[in-house]
Design a protein around this motif. Structure first.
Motif, PDB file in Angstrom:
ATOM      1  N   ASP A 119     -21.650   3.526 -28.626  1.00 29.10           N
ATOM      2  CA  ASP A 119     -20.463   2.460 -28.282  1.00 29.10           C
ATOM      3  C   ASP A 119     -20.977   1.047 -28.832  1.00 29.10           C
ATOM      4  O   ASP A 119     -22.195   0.607 -28.197  1.00 29.10           O
ATOM      5  N   GLY A 120     -20.394   0.186 -29.467  1.00 28.89           N
ATOM      6  CA  GLY A 120     -20.799  -1.108 -29.623  1.00 28.89           C
ATOM      7  C   GLY A 120     -19.928  -2.137 -29.149  1.00 28.89           C
ATOM      8  O   GLY A 120     -19.991  -3.427 -29.413  1.00 28.89           O
ATOM      9  N   GLY A 121     -19.252  -1.727 -28.232  1.00 28.32           N
ATOM     10  CA  GLY A 121     -18.454  -2.756 -27.437  1.00 28.32           C
ATOM     11  C   GLY A 121     -17.259  -3.634 -28.393  1.00 28.32           C
ATOM     12  O   GLY A 121     -16.945  -3.090 -29.539  1.00 28.32           O
ATOM     13  N   ARG A 122     -17.094  -4.707 -28.049  1.00 29.71           N
ATOM     14  CA  ARG A 122     -16.118  -5.488 -28.970  1.00 29.71           C
ATOM     15  C   ARG A 122     -16.884  -6.009 -29.777  1.00 29.71           C
ATOM     16  O   ARG A 122     -17.904  -6.580 -29.836  1.00 29.71           O
ATOM     17  N   ALA A 123     -15.991  -6.306 -31.159  1.00 29.16           N
ATOM     18  CA  ALA A 123     -16.766  -6.857 -32.379  1.00 29.16           C
ATOM     19  C   ALA A 123     -15.528  -7.374 -33.164  1.00 29.16           C
ATOM     20  O   ALA A 123     -14.332  -7.169 -32.971  1.00 29.16           O
ATOM     21  N   ARG A 124     -15.786  -8.329 -34.145  1.00 33.06           N
ATOM     22  CA  ARG A 124     -14.946  -8.794 -34.879  1.00 33.06           C
ATOM     23  C   ARG A 124     -15.422  -9.281 -36.344  1.00 33.06           C
ATOM     24  O   ARG A 124     -16.816  -9.579 -36.577  1.00 33.06           O
ATOM     25  N   VAL A 125     -14.859  -8.749 -37.227  1.00 35.40           N
ATOM     26  CA  VAL A 125     -14.890  -9.010 -38.662  1.00 35.40           C
ATOM     27  C   VAL A 125     -13.601  -9.542 -39.695  1.00 35.40           C
ATOM     28  O   VAL A 125     -12.653  -9.339 -39.387  1.00 35.40           O
ATOM     29  N   TYR A 126     -13.928 -10.678 -40.076  1.00 28.76           N
ATOM     30  CA  TYR A 126     -13.058 -11.454 -40.740  1.00 28.76           C
ATOM     31  C   TYR A 126     -13.575 -12.075 -42.148  1.00 28.76           C
ATOM     32  O   TYR A 126     -14.831 -11.992 -42.401  1.00 28.76           O
ATOM     33  N   GLY A 127     -12.884 -12.552 -42.949  1.00 31.05           N
ATOM     34  CA  GLY A 127     -12.967 -12.910 -44.273  1.00 31.05           C
ATOM     35  C   GLY A 127     -11.736 -13.312 -45.161  1.00 31.05           C
ATOM     36  O   GLY A 127     -10.752 -13.102 -44.730  1.00 31.05           O
ATOM     37  N   LEU A 128     -12.391 -13.464 -46.322  1.00 29.14           N
ATOM     38  CA  LEU A 128     -11.262 -13.766 -47.572  1.00 29.14           C
ATOM     39  C   LEU A 128     -11.645 -12.821 -48.777  1.00 29.14           C
ATOM     40  O   LEU A 128     -12.678 -12.831 -49.021  1.00 29.14           O
ATOM     41  N   GLU A 129     -10.402 -12.594 -49.266  1.00 28.54           N
ATOM     42  CA  GLU A 129     -10.764 -11.817 -50.732  1.00 28.54           C
ATOM     43  C   GLU A 129      -9.761 -12.705 -51.740  1.00 28.54           C
ATOM     44  O   GLU A 129      -8.670 -12.830 -51.635  1.00 28.54           O
ATOM     45  N   PHE A 130     -10.554 -12.751 -52.905  1.00 28.40           N
ATOM     46  CA  PHE A 130      -9.798 -13.552 -54.161  1.00 28.40           C
ATOM     47  C   PHE A 130      -9.769 -12.112 -55.054  1.00 28.40           C
ATOM     48  O   PHE A 130     -10.815 -11.855 -55.484  1.00 28.40           O
ATOM     49  N   VAL A 131      -8.504 -12.255 -56.064  1.00 29.69           N
ATOM     50  CA  VAL A 131      -8.530 -11.353 -56.899  1.00 29.69           C
ATOM     51  C   VAL A 131      -7.814 -11.780 -58.452  1.00 29.69           C
ATOM     52  O   VAL A 131      -6.674 -12.351 -57.990  1.00 29.69           O
ATOM     53  N   THR A 175     -15.291 -11.197 -52.586  1.00 30.10           N
ATOM     54  CA  THR A 175     -14.898 -10.916 -50.987  1.00 30.10           C
ATOM     55  C   THR A 175     -16.059 -11.790 -50.190  1.00 30.10           C
ATOM     56  O   THR A 175     -17.111 -11.541 -50.408  1.00 30.10           O
ATOM     57  N   TYR A 176     -15.624 -12.566 -49.235  1.00 31.53           N
ATOM     58  CA  TYR A 176     -16.531 -13.355 -48.205  1.00 31.53           C
ATOM     59  C   TYR A 176     -16.044 -12.512 -46.852  1.00 31.53           C
ATOM     60  O   TYR A 176     -14.885 -12.474 -46.624  1.00 31.53           O
ATOM     61  N   THR A 177     -17.288 -12.190 -46.413  1.00 30.24           N
ATOM     62  CA  THR A 177     -17.026 -11.306 -45.028  1.00 30.24           C
ATOM     63  C   THR A 177     -18.161 -11.952 -44.094  1.00 30.24           C
ATOM     64  O   THR A 177     -19.230 -11.983 -44.313  1.00 30.24           O
ATOM     65  N   GLN A 178     -17.531 -12.105 -42.796  1.00 29.31           N
ATOM     66  CA  GLN A 178     -18.393 -12.199 -41.652  1.00 29.31           C
ATOM     67  C   GLN A 178     -18.069 -11.153 -40.461  1.00 29.31           C
ATOM     68  O   GLN A 178     -17.146 -10.940 -40.415  1.00 29.31           O
ATOM     69  N   GLY A 179     -19.087 -10.845 -39.831  1.00 29.73           N
ATOM     70  CA  GLY A 179     -19.103  -9.818 -38.573  1.00 29.73           C
ATOM     71  C   GLY A 179     -19.790 -10.066 -37.583  1.00 29.73           C
ATOM     72  O   GLY A 179     -21.027 -10.311 -37.946  1.00 29.73           O
ATOM     73  N   VAL A 202     -23.380  -5.883 -43.346  1.00 35.17           N
ATOM     74  CA  VAL A 202     -22.052  -6.526 -43.703  1.00 35.17           C
ATOM     75  C   VAL A 202     -22.565  -7.781 -44.444  1.00 35.17           C
ATOM     76  O   VAL A 202     -22.771  -8.911 -44.031  1.00 35.17           O
ATOM     77  N   PRO A 203     -22.552  -7.691 -46.083  1.00 40.72           N
ATOM     78  CA  PRO A 203     -22.864  -8.714 -46.757  1.00 40.72           C
ATOM     79  C   PRO A 203     -21.941  -9.847 -46.645  1.00 40.72           C
ATOM     80  O   PRO A 203     -20.572  -9.579 -46.896  1.00 40.72           O
ATOM     81  N   ALA A 204     -22.310 -11.194 -46.708  1.00 37.68           N
ATOM     82  CA  ALA A 204     -21.355 -12.207 -46.587  1.00 37.68           C
ATOM     83  C   ALA A 204     -20.654 -12.164 -48.268  1.00 37.68           C
ATOM     84  O   ALA A 204     -19.336 -12.684 -48.154  1.00 37.68           O
ATOM     85  N   HIS A 205     -21.371 -12.021 -49.013  1.00 33.92           N
ATOM     86  CA  HIS A 205     -20.785 -12.112 -50.389  1.00 33.92           C
ATOM     87  C   HIS A 205     -20.875 -11.104 -51.240  1.00 33.92           C
ATOM     88  O   HIS A 205     -21.913 -10.378 -51.260  1.00 33.92           O
ATOM     89  N   GLN A 206     -19.713 -10.653 -51.934  1.00 38.93           N
ATOM     90  CA  GLN A 206     -19.581  -9.498 -52.932  1.00 38.93           C
ATOM     91  C   GLN A 206     -18.695  -9.992 -53.907  1.00 38.93           C
ATOM     92  O   GLN A 206     -17.606 -10.623 -53.669  1.00 38.93           O
ATOM     93  N   MET A 207     -19.041  -9.472 -55.135  1.00 38.97           N
ATOM     94  CA  MET A 207     -18.260  -9.887 -56.428  1.00 38.97           C
ATOM     95  C   MET A 207     -18.171  -8.689 -57.275  1.00 38.97           C
ATOM     96  O   MET A 207     -19.196  -7.849 -57.711  1.00 38.97           O
ATOM     97  N   THR A 208     -17.432  -8.317 -57.704  1.00 37.70           N
ATOM     98  CA  THR A 208     -16.911  -7.345 -58.763  1.00 37.70           C
ATOM     99  C   THR A 208     -16.420  -7.842 -60.181  1.00 37.70           C
ATOM    100  O   THR A 208     -15.106  -8.368 -59.950  1.00 37.70           O
ATOM    101  N   LEU A 209     -16.910  -7.542 -61.208  1.00 36.78           N
ATOM    102  CA  LEU A 209     -16.116  -7.794 -62.579  1.00 36.78           C
ATOM    103  C   LEU A 209     -15.955  -6.620 -63.102  1.00 36.78           C
ATOM    104  O   LEU A 209     -16.778  -5.751 -63.393  1.00 36.78           O
TER     105      LEU A 209
END
Length: 203
Positions: A99-111, A133-137, A162-169
Protein backbone atom coordinates in the motif's frame (compact mmCIF):
# COMPACT_ATOMS: atom_id res chain seq x y z
CA UNK A 1 -21.57 4.78 -18.05
CA UNK A 2 -21.26 2.49 -15.03
CA UNK A 3 -19.12 -0.60 -14.64
CA UNK A 4 -19.21 -3.06 -11.77
CA UNK A 5 -16.33 -5.30 -10.73
CA UNK A 6 -17.00 -8.32 -8.55
CA UNK A 7 -14.53 -10.87 -7.24
CA UNK A 8 -15.39 -13.74 -4.92
CA UNK A 9 -11.91 -13.45 -3.39
CA UNK A 10 -12.01 -9.69 -2.70
CA UNK A 11 -14.07 -6.51 -2.65
CA UNK A 12 -16.46 -5.47 -5.37
CA UNK A 13 -16.81 -1.93 -6.68
CA UNK A 14 -18.96 0.24 -8.90
CA UNK A 15 -16.97 2.41 -11.31
CA UNK A 16 -18.91 5.34 -12.76
CA UNK A 17 -17.61 7.32 -15.71
CA UNK A 18 -18.79 10.17 -17.84
CA UNK A 19 -17.40 11.90 -20.92
CA UNK A 20 -18.70 15.06 -22.55
CA UNK A 21 -17.74 16.60 -25.90
CA UNK A 22 -19.07 20.02 -26.88
CA UNK A 23 -18.64 21.61 -30.29
CA UNK A 24 -17.12 25.09 -30.19
CA UNK A 25 -17.21 25.44 -33.96
CA UNK A 26 -17.07 23.31 -37.09
CA UNK A 27 -13.61 21.95 -36.29
CA UNK A 28 -13.02 22.65 -32.58
CA UNK A 29 -14.38 20.60 -29.68
CA UNK A 30 -14.15 20.77 -25.91
CA UNK A 31 -13.57 17.32 -24.39
CA UNK A 32 -13.99 16.45 -20.69
CA UNK A 33 -14.15 13.22 -18.73
CA UNK A 34 -14.46 11.85 -15.21
CA UNK A 35 -13.89 8.17 -14.44
CA UNK A 36 -13.50 6.00 -11.37
CA UNK A 37 -10.49 3.67 -11.30
CA UNK A 38 -10.29 0.42 -9.37
CA UNK A 39 -7.69 -2.37 -9.15
CA UNK A 40 -8.52 -5.43 -7.06
CA UNK A 41 -5.59 -6.65 -4.92
CA UNK A 42 -4.30 -10.17 -5.36
CA UNK A 43 -5.87 -12.77 -3.04
CA UNK A 44 -3.97 -12.96 0.24
CA UNK A 45 -1.87 -9.85 -0.50
CA UNK A 46 -3.01 -8.05 2.65
CA UNK A 47 -3.33 -4.76 0.77
CA UNK A 48 -6.42 -2.72 0.13
CA UNK A 49 -7.82 -2.13 -3.36
CA UNK A 50 -6.32 0.61 -5.51
CA UNK A 51 -8.97 3.27 -6.09
CA UNK A 52 -8.73 6.54 -7.98
CA UNK A 53 -10.61 9.37 -9.65
CA UNK A 54 -9.43 10.25 -13.16
CA UNK A 55 -10.12 13.69 -14.62
CA UNK A 56 -9.32 15.03 -18.09
CA UNK A 57 -10.20 18.12 -20.06
CA UNK A 58 -8.92 19.70 -23.24
CA UNK A 59 -9.46 20.85 -26.78
CA UNK A 60 -9.54 18.83 -30.00
CA UNK A 61 -9.23 20.38 -33.46
CA UNK A 62 -9.77 18.46 -36.70
CA UNK A 63 -9.83 19.92 -40.19
CA UNK A 64 -9.22 18.06 -43.44
CA UNK A 65 -5.99 16.09 -43.02
CA UNK A 66 -4.80 17.84 -39.84
CA UNK A 67 -5.64 17.23 -36.18
CA UNK A 68 -4.46 18.92 -32.97
CA UNK A 69 -5.23 17.97 -29.39
CA UNK A 70 -4.26 19.43 -26.01
CA UNK A 71 -5.43 17.60 -22.88
CA UNK A 72 -4.83 18.08 -19.19
CA UNK A 73 -5.20 15.10 -16.86
CA UNK A 74 -5.30 14.47 -13.11
CA UNK A 75 -5.42 11.14 -11.29
CA UNK A 76 -6.12 11.17 -7.55
CA UNK A 77 -5.26 7.84 -5.92
CA UNK A 78 -6.95 7.02 -2.63
CA UNK A 79 -4.63 4.04 -2.23
CA UNK A 80 -1.77 3.43 -4.66
CA UNK A 81 -0.73 -0.24 -4.87
CA UNK A 82 2.80 -1.30 -5.79
CA UNK A 83 3.70 -4.79 -6.99
CA UNK A 84 7.09 -6.50 -6.69
CA UNK A 85 8.43 -7.65 -10.08
CA UNK A 86 11.68 -9.13 -11.31
CA UNK A 87 12.89 -5.62 -12.23
CA UNK A 88 12.08 -3.81 -8.96
CA UNK A 89 14.80 -5.51 -6.92
CA UNK A 90 15.14 -4.89 -3.19
CA UNK A 91 14.83 -8.50 -2.05
CA UNK A 92 11.02 -8.60 -2.26
CA UNK A 93 9.11 -11.67 -3.38
CA UNK A 94 7.74 -11.38 -6.91
CA UNK A 95 4.01 -10.79 -6.73
CA UNK A 96 4.01 -9.18 -3.27
CA UNK A 97 1.92 -6.01 -3.10
CA UNK A 98 2.27 -2.88 -0.97
CA UNK A 99 0.00 0.00 0.00
CA UNK A 100 1.27 3.46 -0.94
CA UNK A 101 -1.55 5.56 0.48
CA UNK A 102 -2.76 8.68 -1.28
CA UNK A 103 -0.94 9.84 -4.42
CA UNK A 104 -1.45 12.23 -7.30
CA UNK A 105 -0.41 12.13 -10.95
CA UNK A 106 -1.10 15.07 -13.25
CA UNK A 107 0.13 16.54 -16.51
CA UNK A 108 -0.51 17.68 -20.05
CA UNK A 109 -0.50 15.89 -23.38
CA UNK A 110 -0.21 17.45 -26.83
CA UNK A 111 -0.87 15.60 -30.08
CA UNK A 112 -0.43 16.90 -33.63
CA UNK A 113 -1.04 14.76 -36.72
CA UNK A 114 -1.22 15.36 -40.44
CA UNK A 115 -1.71 13.19 -43.53
CA UNK A 116 0.80 14.63 -45.97
CA UNK A 117 -0.15 12.12 -48.63
CA UNK A 118 -3.68 13.47 -48.72
CA UNK A 119 -2.46 17.04 -49.06
CA UNK A 120 -0.05 16.17 -51.87
CA UNK A 121 -2.60 13.86 -53.54
CA UNK A 122 -0.11 11.01 -53.67
CA UNK A 123 -2.68 8.21 -53.76
CA UNK A 124 -1.05 6.85 -50.59
CA UNK A 125 -1.49 7.91 -46.97
CA UNK A 126 1.58 9.53 -45.41
CA UNK A 127 0.58 10.04 -41.74
CA UNK A 128 2.90 12.13 -39.57
CA UNK A 129 2.37 12.74 -35.86
CA UNK A 130 4.07 13.98 -32.72
CA UNK A 131 2.94 13.25 -29.16
CA UNK A 132 4.41 15.06 -26.15
CA UNK A 133 3.48 14.28 -22.54
CA UNK A 134 4.47 16.17 -19.41
CA UNK A 135 3.80 14.24 -16.18
CA UNK A 136 4.32 14.85 -12.47
CA UNK A 137 3.53 12.32 -9.73
CA UNK A 138 3.80 12.60 -5.96
CA UNK A 139 2.89 10.81 -2.77
CA UNK A 140 0.41 12.71 -0.61
CA UNK A 141 0.94 10.71 2.58
CA UNK A 142 4.06 9.71 4.51
CA UNK A 143 4.72 6.04 5.27
CA UNK A 144 7.38 3.40 5.89
CA UNK A 145 7.48 0.58 3.34
CA UNK A 146 9.50 -2.56 2.69
CA UNK A 147 8.99 -1.96 -1.04
CA UNK A 148 12.41 -0.89 -2.38
CA UNK A 149 10.95 1.52 -4.97
CA UNK A 150 9.16 3.50 -2.26
CA UNK A 151 11.19 2.99 0.91
CA UNK A 152 10.38 5.54 3.61
CA UNK A 153 8.30 8.02 1.64
CA UNK A 154 7.44 11.55 2.76
CA UNK A 155 4.38 13.43 1.56
CA UNK A 156 5.50 15.47 -1.45
CA UNK A 157 8.10 12.93 -2.63
CA UNK A 158 8.00 12.24 -6.35
CA UNK A 159 6.84 8.85 -7.56
CA UNK A 160 9.57 6.63 -9.03
CA UNK A 161 9.55 5.68 -12.72
CA UNK A 162 7.34 8.60 -13.75
CA UNK A 163 9.38 10.60 -16.31
CA UNK A 164 8.49 14.28 -16.56
CA UNK A 165 9.00 14.42 -20.32
CA UNK A 166 8.10 11.91 -23.03
CA UNK A 167 7.86 12.41 -26.79
CA UNK A 168 6.99 10.13 -29.70
CA UNK A 169 7.47 10.92 -33.40
CA UNK A 170 5.63 8.76 -35.91
CA UNK A 171 5.87 8.60 -39.70
CA UNK A 172 4.08 6.12 -41.90
CA UNK A 173 3.31 5.08 -45.44
CA UNK A 174 0.04 3.27 -46.11
CA UNK A 175 -1.50 1.59 -49.12
CA UNK A 176 -4.76 -0.30 -49.42
CA UNK A 177 -3.32 -3.62 -48.27
CA UNK A 178 -0.07 -2.70 -46.52
CA UNK A 179 1.37 -0.30 -43.95
CA UNK A 180 4.88 0.79 -42.97
CA UNK A 181 5.52 2.77 -39.77
CA UNK A 182 8.55 4.35 -38.13
CA UNK A 183 8.42 5.52 -34.51
CA UNK A 184 11.03 7.37 -32.44
CA UNK A 185 10.57 7.60 -28.67
CA UNK A 186 12.20 9.89 -26.14
CA UNK A 187 11.86 9.34 -22.38
CA UNK A 188 13.35 11.88 -19.98
CA UNK A 189 15.22 11.05 -16.80
CA UNK A 190 13.29 9.52 -13.94
CA UNK A 191 14.13 8.57 -10.39
CA UNK A 192 14.40 4.90 -9.37
CA UNK A 193 13.18 5.47 -5.80
CA UNK A 194 10.77 7.93 -4.22
CA UNK A 195 12.37 11.27 -3.34
CA UNK A 196 12.50 14.99 -3.96
CA UNK A 197 14.95 17.50 -5.39
CA UNK A 198 17.48 16.69 -8.10
CA UNK A 199 17.73 13.09 -9.28
CA UNK A 200 21.00 11.42 -8.22
CA UNK A 201 23.25 10.29 -11.06
CA UNK A 202 23.47 6.77 -9.60
CA UNK A 203 20.77 5.22 -7.40
Amino acid sequence: KFQHAFNWMGPDATMPGIGVMRALGDSLHLVTGLHRGFVNPAPGSGTGPEQSWNYEAGLRYERNAAALEAMGFLVEYENLVGTCTASTGGGCTIGDQYDGGRARVYGLEFVASHDLGRVLELGLALPLSVVYTYTQGEFRTSFVSNFAEWGDATAGDELPYVPAHQMTLNAGLEGQAWRLNLALNYVGETRATAGSGSIPVAQ
